[in-house]
Motif scaffolding. Sequence first.
Motif, short mmCIF file in Angstrom:
data_model
loop_
_atom_site.label_atom_id
_atom_site.label_comp_id
_atom_site.label_asym_id
_atom_site.label_seq_id
_atom_site.Cartn_x
_atom_site.Cartn_y
_atom_site.Cartn_z
N SER A 65 0.31 -1.45 -0.31
CA SER A 65 0.00 -0.07 -0.28
C SER A 65 0.57 1.28 0.26
CB SER A 65 -0.89 -0.03 1.48
OG SER A 65 -1.89 -0.76 1.40
N ASP A 66 2.23 0.96 0.69
CA ASP A 66 2.66 2.16 1.08
C ASP A 66 3.55 2.95 -0.87
OD1 ASP A 66 2.83 2.59 3.02
OD2 ASP A 66 4.34 1.50 4.09
N TRP A 67 3.74 2.01 -0.84
CA TRP A 67 4.53 1.91 -2.78
C TRP A 67 3.32 2.78 -3.33
CZ3 TRP A 67 2.67 0.45 -7.70
CH2 TRP A 67 3.65 0.82 -8.82
N TRP A 68 1.70 2.23 -3.49
CA TRP A 68 0.85 2.74 -4.11
C TRP A 68 0.26 4.03 -4.11
CZ3 TRP A 68 -0.76 1.99 -8.63
CH2 TRP A 68 -0.66 -0.21 -9.77
N ILE A 69 0.57 4.52 -2.38
CA ILE A 69 0.37 5.51 -1.95
C ILE A 69 1.82 7.00 -3.04
CG2 ILE A 69 0.91 6.99 -0.09
CD1 ILE A 69 -1.21 4.56 1.12
N GLN A 70 2.57 6.15 -2.73
CA GLN A 70 3.53 7.12 -2.98
C GLN A 70 3.72 7.63 -4.66
OE1 GLN A 70 7.96 5.51 -2.72
NE2 GLN A 70 7.31 5.47 -0.10
N VAL A 71 3.47 6.47 -5.33
CA VAL A 71 2.74 6.15 -7.04
C VAL A 71 1.72 7.90 -7.21
CG1 VAL A 71 2.16 5.23 -8.78
CG2 VAL A 71 4.30 4.23 -7.70
N ALA A 72 0.73 7.23 -6.46
CA ALA A 72 -0.74 8.08 -6.75
C ALA A 72 0.16 9.76 -5.90
CB ALA A 72 -1.76 7.46 -5.28
N ARG A 73 1.06 9.72 -4.92
CA ARG A 73 1.54 11.55 -4.87
C ARG A 73 2.28 11.62 -6.11
NH1 ARG A 73 2.82 9.86 1.17
NH2 ARG A 73 0.77 10.00 2.19
N ARG A 74 2.53 10.74 -6.73
CA ARG A 74 3.77 11.52 -7.50
C ARG A 74 3.36 11.21 -9.32
NH1 ARG A 74 9.94 8.76 -8.22
NH2 ARG A 74 9.58 9.71 -6.39
N CYS A 75 2.21 10.61 -9.66
CA CYS A 75 1.60 10.46 -10.63
C CYS A 75 -0.13 11.40 -10.39
CB CYS A 75 1.64 8.90 -11.39
SG CYS A 75 3.35 8.58 -11.46
N ALA A 76 0.28 11.68 -9.39
CA ALA A 76 -1.99 12.81 -9.15
C ALA A 76 -2.39 11.31 -9.99
CB ALA A 76 -1.56 13.70 -10.13
N ILE A 77 -2.38 10.26 -9.05
CA ILE A 77 -3.48 9.63 -9.36
C ILE A 77 -4.23 9.24 -8.60
CG2 ILE A 77 -2.44 8.15 -11.70
CD1 ILE A 77 -1.96 6.15 -9.10
N HIS A 78 -5.65 8.65 -8.58
CA HIS A 78 -6.35 8.20 -7.37
C HIS A 78 -6.50 7.01 -7.20
CE1 HIS A 78 -7.86 12.60 -6.93
NE2 HIS A 78 -7.68 12.49 -8.31
N LEU A 79 -6.03 6.32 -5.80
CA LEU A 79 -6.95 5.13 -5.57
C LEU A 79 -7.52 4.26 -5.22
CD1 LEU A 79 -3.22 4.57 -3.87
CD2 LEU A 79 -3.66 4.14 -6.94
N ASP A 80 -8.29 3.76 -5.63
CA ASP A 80 -10.04 3.11 -4.84
C ASP A 80 -9.89 2.81 -3.88
OD1 ASP A 80 -8.62 0.69 -6.27
OD2 ASP A 80 -10.02 0.30 -6.96
#
Length: 80
Positions: A65-80
């Motif tokens: 989850s931490d990886w997805w959170i970092q990706v979401a912040r860096r790439c401006a995407i929203h996670l479900d």
Amino acid sequence: MMDHKDILDNRVSPAGADAQGFSMIEGEIVFALQDRYHQFSMALSTVLQCLRMAEQEGGVPHLPSDWWIQVARRCAIHLD
């Protein structure tokens, strides 16, 4: 032969995918790709969307989850 603009305009996205939360942002990394017959481009957000779908379908191991959170912040995407 396609020029750079034509390749960028020929952008792919996952068929039938719900692209909500994954949108093109200015300055996003875009990959120029080629198969035997076509030249096209794919945005990093599309690659990540495909990875997320593969993870949810069990096609790749679960990513932290931490990886997805970092990706979401860096790439401006929203996670479900």
